[in-house]
Design an enzyme around this catalytic site. Structure first.
Site, PDB file in Angstrom:
ATOM      1  N   HIS B 131      98.850  75.219 -66.362  1.00 48.68           N
ATOM      2  CA  HIS B 131      99.804  76.308 -66.190  1.00 48.68           C
ATOM      3  C   HIS B 131     101.092  75.901 -66.911  1.00 48.68           C
ATOM      4  O   HIS B 131     101.406  74.717 -66.992  1.00 48.68           O
ATOM      5  CB  HIS B 131     100.059  76.454 -64.684  1.00 48.68           C
ATOM      6  CG  HIS B 131     100.877  77.633 -64.276  1.00 48.68           C
ATOM      7  ND1 HIS B 131     102.254  77.647 -64.357  1.00 48.68           N
ATOM      8  CD2 HIS B 131     100.529  78.837 -63.751  1.00 48.68           C
ATOM      9  CE1 HIS B 131     102.700  78.808 -63.898  1.00 48.68           C
ATOM     10  NE2 HIS B 131     101.682  79.552 -63.523  1.00 48.68           N
ATOM     11  N   ASP B 208      99.300  68.991 -60.177  1.00 48.08           N
ATOM     12  CA  ASP B 208      99.738  70.346 -59.855  1.00 48.08           C
ATOM     13  C   ASP B 208      98.727  70.936 -58.873  1.00 48.08           C
ATOM     14  O   ASP B 208      97.627  71.322 -59.258  1.00 48.08           O
ATOM     15  CB  ASP B 208      99.798  71.155 -61.154  1.00 48.08           C
ATOM     16  CG  ASP B 208      99.998  72.643 -60.910  1.00 48.08           C
ATOM     17  OD1 ASP B 208     100.047  73.062 -59.748  1.00 48.08           O
ATOM     18  OD2 ASP B 208     100.092  73.374 -61.917  1.00 48.08           O
ATOM     19  N   GLN B 211      97.029  75.626 -56.894  1.00 41.31           N
ATOM     20  CA  GLN B 211      95.831  76.403 -56.573  1.00 41.31           C
ATOM     21  C   GLN B 211      94.893  75.675 -55.612  1.00 41.31           C
ATOM     22  O   GLN B 211      93.828  76.204 -55.278  1.00 41.31           O
ATOM     23  CB  GLN B 211      95.058  76.758 -57.852  1.00 41.31           C
ATOM     24  CG  GLN B 211      95.803  77.687 -58.783  1.00 41.31           C
ATOM     25  CD  GLN B 211      96.109  79.045 -58.166  1.00 41.31           C
ATOM     26  OE1 GLN B 211      95.441  79.471 -57.230  1.00 41.31           O
ATOM     27  NE2 GLN B 211      97.120  79.711 -58.682  1.00 41.31           N
ATOM     28  N   LYS B 234     101.403  80.426 -52.122  1.00 36.13           N
ATOM     29  CA  LYS B 234      99.995  80.483 -52.517  1.00 36.13           C
ATOM     30  C   LYS B 234      99.094  79.927 -51.417  1.00 36.13           C
ATOM     31  O   LYS B 234      97.888  79.757 -51.624  1.00 36.13           O
ATOM     32  CB  LYS B 234      99.782  79.682 -53.811  1.00 36.13           C
ATOM     33  CG  LYS B 234     100.452  80.317 -55.030  1.00 36.13           C
ATOM     34  CD  LYS B 234     100.106  79.551 -56.298  1.00 36.13           C
ATOM     35  CE  LYS B 234     101.077  79.795 -57.419  1.00 36.13           C
ATOM     36  NZ  LYS B 234     100.866  81.074 -58.127  1.00 36.13           N
ATOM     37  N   CYS B 374     100.193  82.575 -67.481  1.00 40.04           N
ATOM     38  CA  CYS B 374     101.050  81.425 -67.752  1.00 40.04           C
ATOM     39  C   CYS B 374     100.228  80.240 -68.243  1.00 40.04           C
ATOM     40  O   CYS B 374     100.473  79.092 -67.839  1.00 40.04           O
ATOM     41  CB  CYS B 374     101.848  81.019 -66.517  1.00 40.04           C
ATOM     42  SG  CYS B 374     102.895  82.340 -65.918  1.00 40.04           S
TER      43      CYS B 374
HETATM   44  C1  LIG Z   1      98.061  76.060 -61.406  1.00 39.39           C
HETATM   45  C2  LIG Z   1      99.443  76.543 -61.157  1.00 39.39           C
HETATM   46  N1  LIG Z   1     100.470  75.715 -61.366  1.00 39.39           N
HETATM   47  C3  LIG Z   1     101.749  76.076 -61.130  1.00 39.39           C
HETATM   48  C4  LIG Z   1     102.053  77.324 -60.686  1.00 39.39           C
HETATM   49  C5  LIG Z   1     103.474  77.672 -60.470  1.00 39.39           C
HETATM   50  O1  LIG Z   1     103.758  77.883 -59.123  1.00 39.39           O
HETATM   51  P1  LIG Z   1     105.107  78.565 -58.695  1.00 39.39           P
HETATM   52  O2  LIG Z   1     105.229  79.793 -59.544  1.00 39.39           O
HETATM   53  O3  LIG Z   1     104.950  78.891 -57.261  1.00 39.39           O
HETATM   54  O4  LIG Z   1     106.209  77.602 -58.959  1.00 39.39           O
HETATM   55  C6  LIG Z   1     100.999  78.231 -60.456  1.00 39.39           C
HETATM   56  C7  LIG Z   1     101.243  79.591 -59.979  1.00 39.39           C
HETATM   57  O5  LIG Z   1     101.689  80.476 -60.641  1.00 39.39           O
HETATM   58  C8  LIG Z   1      99.681  77.825 -60.705  1.00 39.39           C
HETATM   59  O6  LIG Z   1      98.669  78.664 -60.495  1.00 39.39           O
END
Ligand SMILES: Cc1ncc(COP(=O)(O)O)c(C=O)c1O
Ligand SMILES: Cc1ncc(COP(=O)(O)O)c(C=O)c1O
Ligand code: FES
Ligand code: FES
Lengths: 179, 418, 418, 179
Positions: B131, B208, B211, B234, B374
């Site tokens: 991401h 990270d 998910q 999430k 993203c």
């Molecule tokens: C794999 C992953 N990493 C990072 C993020 C970023 O999370 P957040 O937008 O809550 O900071 C997301 C969600 O959009 C994600 O799915």
């Protein structure tokens, strides 16, 4: 954990769980500020500048920024006399005042035992009888006021630090933590 | 709550759905089928209640307050640290830093650990499936420090290419940053193995977990990672909060990235000392209500039991994968079976653009996401500009999977003109 | 709502109080007298309802979503930008960046504008009355860039020493950072004048509006400042969100401080381009529910009218100042009259430590704050370790001021032993 | 602002305000995807690679990342022919297909007038009669789908950019903004 001290008159139709959970204790204030504490606060024992040859040690309560300095006159393994100076609330000043009384003429091991005793007291654990505790018994009520526990322990942590420095050991981790 | 019957990990989905009032809604006159859980989940009533209770009965700023509300708020706030510690198997509550979410958590590591430890010629290894939140921060710190960003490939099946990973892991790799679960492919990366390989090379491992945290049992010590980031929103918690797990010795040695109230020891014009971890990294008033509500979300997850949740979501994924096989002209990305796969399904239609799919499906009440998610580097790897993505949560049902497939077929037919 | 009767700016306080259910609480058996509003205010029902409505009826992630919930959430989120623009008189909604709060907003300016523009030998001018959040970030960036941090003195009356300010404002000053309102002294700084002086020297002006936004009419263009930061939770909004106003041309030229979802143009392994402002500075999932609730708080403030609020709070402050005059052994810091003074009152008692005061007052139901209020340099200037602070909001009453004075006298008597 | 499209059966005791505010319009989908649009999408006009001597110009829809390239064959102030290639949704492809028809053999001023016309259409403002609009009239429904407006405008912004480059002016600020 902190006792629940918030209650509220339930409004009609309200879910009971939103209402404060514990019974209130109107005299808790007197548990904290016992007469003995107020006496020590108003007329502290051994509150004076350390002597030139004293072992000195200071620390700060990170919650309030108050600072306390101890002056310790040692004689071999024995604490001859402790004095203190600094700024702090009634609890910290009273605790320091009581401490100077109780560790006077004690050896290092005995003093360390007192440190453990008071720390345990703040967790609600009694290691000595009320009789043995003497004035220190009055600190018991502080355990119910988590934000004030550090006040009561400030002088004791400084003493611990000083003694550790004296015999080269380090104070147990834990009390120094937090902010 | 005992929604997970003992010794038989089957989720009582109807009972679970009753905890989420929003699921009763109708959209465009159709029952809502909410399949955008990878973007954000819905929140159970208990989470909303925890927040409402704070605001309505003990709202106050935390720490330093000497009056009843503030003491209670502070205690609750700190309790959540221990709950999160338990959720992810950290060694101590001090290893949990609250942040705005995954993104802030990952940036924190990049800016604090990264800036302090990266030198020209050092390398950071990410994967093609990251991401942007686990890609751009590393690119930024690489640019700043002269380090090099490397990127391990993804196989055609949508798994990390282990060979390529090993080839890119060098003696100069200082940081390996990778997703526990891909938000596009659903791939669950073998973090424990990869962490072991990374550690033998002397790199730290940043995971990270955005998910993963709401879907899999997570144990940071079993994974062997050094940092782990996730977002409350999430995993059935509120927006505006997330957490960073960091190994205590690493956190202890790190500089804060933001200055302000609550993170200091002593402030003078000449110099400032920092508070101990984790407060050192929590500058200013934190999202207090949100942290407290995150605590309720953690309780919710632990109560239902994550093995049970995982089993339910695996069933949904496996059912959806099977049904999608019969959809003409639809390609599903990512691992073909539920092994090593979380409940995230990205697809492309031969005839219909993902955004058109999503628009038509919306009119059927089916909420899916279309876009690059993203993950532009991954889109490039997959050879598409965007995908349509359905992602499941514990409250989804096979009936909803059917509705999703029906709607997908409707959209296909609509554009094909048949 | 027409709680402010037309042409006669008198607040119907009882009607206002009815909007804040929490004020009906009792603490330790006494009616709650909440006087820690400078730490955080309470929230009216409308703010909680806005948040609940989001979570219960259209909860979704914003931007890029093609389905109904997400479109509605995105539209509501962006609407709040315009509301905040209106609240503080910004020229365009793009000048509003959402943040976690004041602290993040100030750090953003320090790290983005500061890092890019400060050179060795440059100077940053702050004041002795700054909150750590408007002090430490400058100290950090000064250390990093080799710039020098200077600090303008406070007079004995608790006002900024204008002579000393001028003496410290040099041709090398690049940034002047100061509070609109001091969170300890209540002092309202003459920002418009100071900004003019700073601009003639070529410095930019960063204003910490944390204590102003909920209490005074604020017009960033009339103030002539370049950046203005504030927190929702101090102006009847939720925790977890705040805003940074920045002049569009300045923001446009600034680099983001965090990388992640939503703030990019295009991402490739080689390089990434940034989104336009303000999204460039909003990486990752933002506090969506919180932003939407902030919108309700802005409506609330505009509805009641800030002149009316200010008049009410001035009356409370003036009444409290008068009553405190008769309290033996109590010293009140800050300006002696309500002119140029916001409703924040810090005091020290000759005999009683502020924390003891706060503890005793808590038992009387009176919530005040004791401590250094994240303003250690100011504490040093005042020659105290801590103060006890009462701070008013629009729902406070003169009866509550009386309760406060009674409780203060109770505490004094308690410790004096009389 | 976006039309409220969320409704819900009110549960007993529920505050009505929490329920979706607007009446639902079940045939809005057909407003967006008009038959003319689908026809252009399925069989786009002038979808081919630009010629070697064409004036070319590309842009990207920041919302979805889709990219569109125009090839324009100019003859003095006159647009002889426009072709396009790229990737995008039905709306963007249909809009481009229609555009190539409508600006063919128009001079630059006329083309610019069309750009303004379509932009206004997306704001719900009509500058031409349905008759004058021809196929373009079918884009009207897009205005109700804010996230799709950029799709319909993608080709028109590229054309604007190309023409601006052609006569040295810059496109009006505004459309390029946002993400
Ligand atoms: C794999 C992953 N990493 C990072 C993020 C970023 O999370 P957040 O937008 O809550 O900071 C997301 C969600 O959009 C994600 O799915
Ligand atoms: C003057 C001032 N500046 C900055 C802050 C920091 O605000 P926050 O903690 O919401 O980031 C505060 C509040 O604590 C304040 O009073
Ligand atoms: S408040 Fe400072 S020591 Fe008690
Ligand atoms: S979705 Fe990309 S142009 Fe329409």
């Amino acid at each position: 954990m902190v006792a629940e001290k918030i209650d509220r008159v339930a409004r009609p139709g309200e879910i009971p769980s939103a209402v404060g959970e514990a019974a209130r204790e109107p005299d808790e204030l007197d548990d904290l500020y016992r007469e003995i504490i107020l006496d020590h606060y108003r007329c502290p024992h051994n509150k004076m500048a350390p002597g030139a040859t004293d072992l000195t040690c200071s620390d700060r309560n990170p919650i309030c920024g108050d600072e306390l300095t101890l002056g310790i006159e040692m004689q071999g393994p024995c604490i001859r006399r402790v004095c203190f100076e600094g700024r702090g609330c009634s609890i910290s000043m009273a605790s320091a005042s009581m401490m100077t009384d109780v560790v006077k003429d004690k050896n290092v091991e005995e003093a360390k035992d007192w440190i453990r005793t008071v720390k345990d007291l703040m967790k609600g654990v009694g290691r000595k009888s009320d009789d043995e505790l003497g004035d220190i018994e009055a600190l018991k009520g502080v355990a119910k006021f988590p934000v004030r526990v550090k006040c009561a322990l400030l002088c004791w942590s400084v003493l611990e630090k000083a003694l550790a420095r004296q015999d080269g050991t380090r104070p147990a981790h834990g009390e120094e933590k937090g902010r | 709550m005992a929604l997970a019957a003992e010794r038989q990990p089957v989720l009582d989905v109807q009972a679970v759905r009753d905890l989420f009032p929003i699921l009763e809604q109708r959209v465009h006159g159709k029952p809502l089928v909410y399949l955008d859980n990878a973007a954000t989940t819905q929140r159970p009533r208990a989470v909303l209640d925890a927040m409402a209770e704070f605001y309505e009965s003990y709202n106050a700023n935390v720490h330093r307050g000497i009056y009843a509300f503030s003491e209670k708020a502070s205690a609750r706030y700190e309790e959540v640290r221990s709950k999160v510690q338990a959720l992810i198997g950290a060694a101590a509550p001090e290893e949990i830093v609250f942040t705005r979410g995954t993104t802030e958590a990952l940036n924190l590591v990049a800016q604090s650990w990264g800036r302090a430890n990266l030198r020209e010629g050092d390398e950071i290894l990410v994967t093609e499936m990251e991401h942007h939140s686990n890609f751009v921060p590393w690119q930024m710190v690489a640019k700043e420090t002269g380090a090099r960003l490397r990127c391990a490939r993804v196989t055609d099946e949508g798994r990390l290419d282990r060979e390529d990973f090993r080839a890119n892991l060098t003696g100069r790799t200082r940081i390996v940053a990778l997703a526990h679960v891909s938000n596009v492919l659903g791939t669950i990366n073998p973090v424990a193995d990869l962490a072991r390989e990374a550690h033998t090379r002397g790199a730290i491992v940043v995971v990270d977990g955005a998910q993963a945290a709401g879907h899999l049992p997570v144990d940071v010590r079993a994974l062997g990672c050094d940092f782990y980031a996730f977002s409350a929103h999430k995993m059935y918690g509120p927006t505006g909060v997330g957490a960073l797990y960091g190994r205590l010795d690493l956190l202890d040695a790190m500089e804060p990235t933001m200055g302000g109230g609550g993170m200091i020891g002593e402030v003078t014009l000449e110099r400032t000392t920092w508070a101990d971890v984790p407060h050192r990294f929590e500058a200013g008033t934190m999202p207090i209500a949100e942290v407290i509500a995150l605590g309720a979300a953690v309780d919710f997850l632990l109560d239902l039991d994550r093995e049970t949740i995982r089993a339910h979501e695996e069933r949904l994924t496996s059912y959806a994968l099977a049904r999608l096989k019969s959809c003409r002209g639809v390609k599903v990305f990512g691992p073909p079976t539920t092994a090593g796969r979380a409940p995230v399904l990205s697809l492309a239609s031969h005839d219909v653009h993902p955004h058109d799919l999503a628009t038509v499906m919306d009119r059927d009440g089916v909420a899916v996401r279309a876009g690059h998610h993203c993950a532009q580097p991954l889109m490039r790897r997959l050879g598409v500009g965007a995908t349509a993505r359905a992602s499941f949560a514990l409250y989804n049902t096979t009936d909803e999977v059917d509705a999703f497939i029906r709607s997908l077929e409707h959209a296909e037919a609509f554009f094909r003109g048949s």
